[in-house]
Design an enzyme around this catalytic site. Structure first.
Site, PDB file in Angstrom:
ATOM      1  CD  GLU A 281      -5.457  -7.312  14.658  1.00 24.21           C
ATOM      2  OE1 GLU A 281      -6.547  -7.699  14.468  1.00 24.21           O
ATOM      3  OE2 GLU A 281      -5.031  -6.034  14.674  1.00 24.21           O
ATOM      4  CG  HIS A 302      10.749  -8.840 -11.860  1.00 28.38           C
ATOM      5  ND1 HIS A 302      11.699  -8.963 -12.560  1.00 28.38           N
ATOM      6  CD2 HIS A 302       9.763  -9.931 -11.999  1.00 28.38           C
ATOM      7  CE1 HIS A 302      11.625  -9.934 -13.607  1.00 28.38           C
ATOM      8  NE2 HIS A 302      10.559 -10.462 -13.454  1.00 28.38           N
ATOM      9  CE  LYS A 414      -6.661  -0.518  18.694  1.00 25.48           C
ATOM     10  NZ  LYS A 414      -7.681  -1.313  18.967  1.00 25.48           N
TER      11      LYS A 414
HETATM   12  O1  PA5 Z   1      -9.495  -8.145  13.810  1.00 26.62           O
HETATM   13  C1  PA5 Z   1      -9.585  -7.354  14.560  1.00 26.62           C
HETATM   14  O2  PA5 Z   1     -10.574  -7.587  15.616  1.00 26.62           O
HETATM   15  C2  PA5 Z   1      -9.410  -5.986  14.386  1.00 26.62           C
HETATM   16  O3  PA5 Z   1      -8.287  -5.578  13.511  1.00 26.62           O
HETATM   17  C3  PA5 Z   1     -10.463  -4.970  14.140  1.00 26.62           C
HETATM   18  O4  PA5 Z   1     -11.180  -5.457  13.007  1.00 26.62           O
HETATM   19  C4  PA5 Z   1     -10.192  -3.506  14.167  1.00 26.62           C
HETATM   20  O5  PA5 Z   1      -9.298  -3.172  15.242  1.00 26.62           O
HETATM   21  C5  PA5 Z   1     -11.129  -2.479  13.937  1.00 26.62           C
HETATM   22  O6  PA5 Z   1     -12.090  -2.726  15.000  1.00 26.62           O
HETATM   23  P1  PA5 Z   1     -13.631  -2.532  14.940  1.00 26.62           P
HETATM   24  O7  PA5 Z   1     -14.321  -3.231  13.925  1.00 26.62           O
HETATM   25  O8  PA5 Z   1     -14.109  -2.662  16.351  1.00 26.62           O
HETATM   26  O9  PA5 Z   1     -13.709  -1.029  14.785  1.00 26.62           O
END
Ligand code: PA5
Length: 446
Positions: A281, A302, A414
């Site tokens: 990310e 494995h 989303k």
């Molecule tokens: O790293 C990030 O920002 C994302 O992976 C969030 O943790 C994830 O989308 C969940 O978001 P939130 O904590 O707002 O529910």
């Protein structure tokens, strides 16, 4: 034993790493500016003292529960799971009778129904973790658990809930205020994948009885020097996070577009999933990045290891080891000749030998590899690892010219899902969905 990075097999000579090393002054200046302005709480941890006090206040309250059900996804769940599996393996072992942490980080009706059917409401605390307070996968589960708790416990239901969310904004913050639910903040500027050492990961860690101070101390050992207002380019250049970042950026320039995270500490396997999200990310942007590939030794020798060894030569590897893992029981001394080499040896010697073998074989097969060798597998080292990989990821992003703190590309899917559920607005997404669904499909039975 010291925690070390072994660079011997990193293929430094084949990479143009100097190009990035030369930017140490620039990166140090940027760190000074960002930490000075309070924009990198992952490194500065300004929240730590308040959080320690809040956690101290929560300890007795948590002890009345046998079960914690954590609702969260992505960075709101992966760090907690990594800590749980590393330091509280009992729950997965025979005869466990202590506290149980259940992490619901999916839209899985089967798993949720099992929780509703089997968790004892009187002995359960539900912790909903969402920085934004609006993530449907998490808030959706919260709605269902809230209703369940209400039916089971009547007016006492808020006493069985904790919310971990933004200090001021978002739906969950409103819930905390309207219903008087205990709430802990996710500090400003601390994105999910960087938040494991805030209430996000530490509330479940406290419930399980982990050494939170050791985790924080370990992280600070890495983060504090980077957060110093006097950090110089020369100091940064000597730091492990910067060296890893320069290596990672130079690897990508040479077409190494996969980064294996090979954990030879079996209980730490879930740090691979945590790292995968952190790396993907943070760095997968503008057509750049390297795909994180979590793997666990020795199991994956494995499984996927053939591809690491002899597939496309586009892989580098972070190889996590700890020479002081438990040695375990001894093999009997009367084994058949075929297995004579393990007679009377300790079971735990095998993983060290296999780790060494795999590490050498990867290098010989052209996989640039840095070994992250931890002296111990305690919470302090976990904190250091979190600090190291988080800081290295931020610096890699900066060296690549991308923002390691956002994740804009995940929004489209989303929005389309919301359009599919007929949420208000989203006209363009609804039109695109209709076109997608009405297009002639190429369907073939199997
Ligand atoms: O790293 C990030 O920002 C994302 O992976 C969030 O943790 C994830 O989308 C969940 O978001 P939130 O904590 O707002 O529910």
């Amino acid at each position: 034993m010291m925690d070390m990075l072994d660079w011997t097999c990193a293929n430094l000579d084949a990479l143009d790493i100097r190009r990035y090393e030369a930017r140490a002054d620039e990166m140090a200046a940027r760190l000074r500016e960002e930490t000075g302005a309070g924009r990198l709480p992952f490194l500065t941890m300004p929240y730590a003292a308040d959080l320690r006090a809040e956690l101290a206040g929560l300890d007795t309250y948590l002890k009345q529960f046998d079960h914690m059900l954590l609702l969260g996804i992505g960075g709101s769940a992966l760090g907690a799971r990594a800590l749980q599996k590393a330091f509280f393996p009992q729950q997965d072992q025979p005869g466990h009778a202590g506290p149980c942490l259940w992490i619901a980080d999916n839209v899985d009706a089967y798993a949720l129904e099992a929780c509703l059917a089997k968790l004892p409401p009187q002995k359960t605390v539900v912790v909903t973790v969402s920085k934004s307070g609006g993530t449907i996968e998490t808030v959706g589960q919260y709605f269902i658990l809230k209703e369940w708790m209400r039916q089971q416990l009547g007016d006492a239901w808020p006493e069985h809930m904790i919310l971990v969310t933004d200090e001021k904004n978002g739906f969950l913050r409103g819930e905390a205020e309207s219903h008087g639910i205990r709430a802990l903040p996710v500090p400003d500027g601390l994105g999910g994948r960087y938040s494991v050492l805030s209430a996000v990961g530490l509330v479940p860690a406290l419930f399980l009885g982990m050494d939170i101070d050791a985790l924080l101390t370990g992280a600070r050992a890495v983060a504090d020097p980077l957060a110093s207002s006097e950090l110089s380019g020369a100091e940064l250049a000597r730091s492990a996070p910067f060296q890893l970042a320069a290596w990672a950026a130079a690897l990508m320039d040479k077409g190494y577009c996969e980064m294996i995270f090979f954990a030879y500490i079996p209980l730490w396997a879930c740090f691979g999933d945590w790292f995968a999200q952190l790396w993907a990310e943070s760095l997968g942007k503008q057509g750049k990045g390297s795909q994180p590939v979590p793997a666990v030794g020795v199991t994956d020798q494995h499984s996927v290891n053939q591809m690491f060894m002899d597939g496309v030569r586009n892989k580098a590897c972070l190889f996590l080891t700890c020479p002081t893992l438990p040695s375990g029981p001894k093999f009997p001394s009367d084994l058949p000749d075929q297995f004579a080499y393990v007679r009377g040896r300790n079971f735990g010697e095998l993983i060290q030998a296999e780790g060494l073998g795999t590490r050498m074989a990867l290098s010989e097969n052209g996989v640039p590899l840095v070994e992250l060798r931890l002296g111990l597998d305690t919470p302090r080292e976990a904190g250091k690892l979190i600090g190291l990989l988080g800081a290295a990821t931020i610096l890699t992003g900066w060296l690549m010219g991308v923002n390691p703190l956002d994740q804009p590309a995940v929004e489209l899917g989303k929005r389309l899902a919301k359009a599919r559920m007929d949420a208000d607005g989203l006209d363009a997404e609804k039109a695109a969905l209709a076109a997608f669904l009405n297009a002639k499909r190429d369907l073939r039975e199997f």
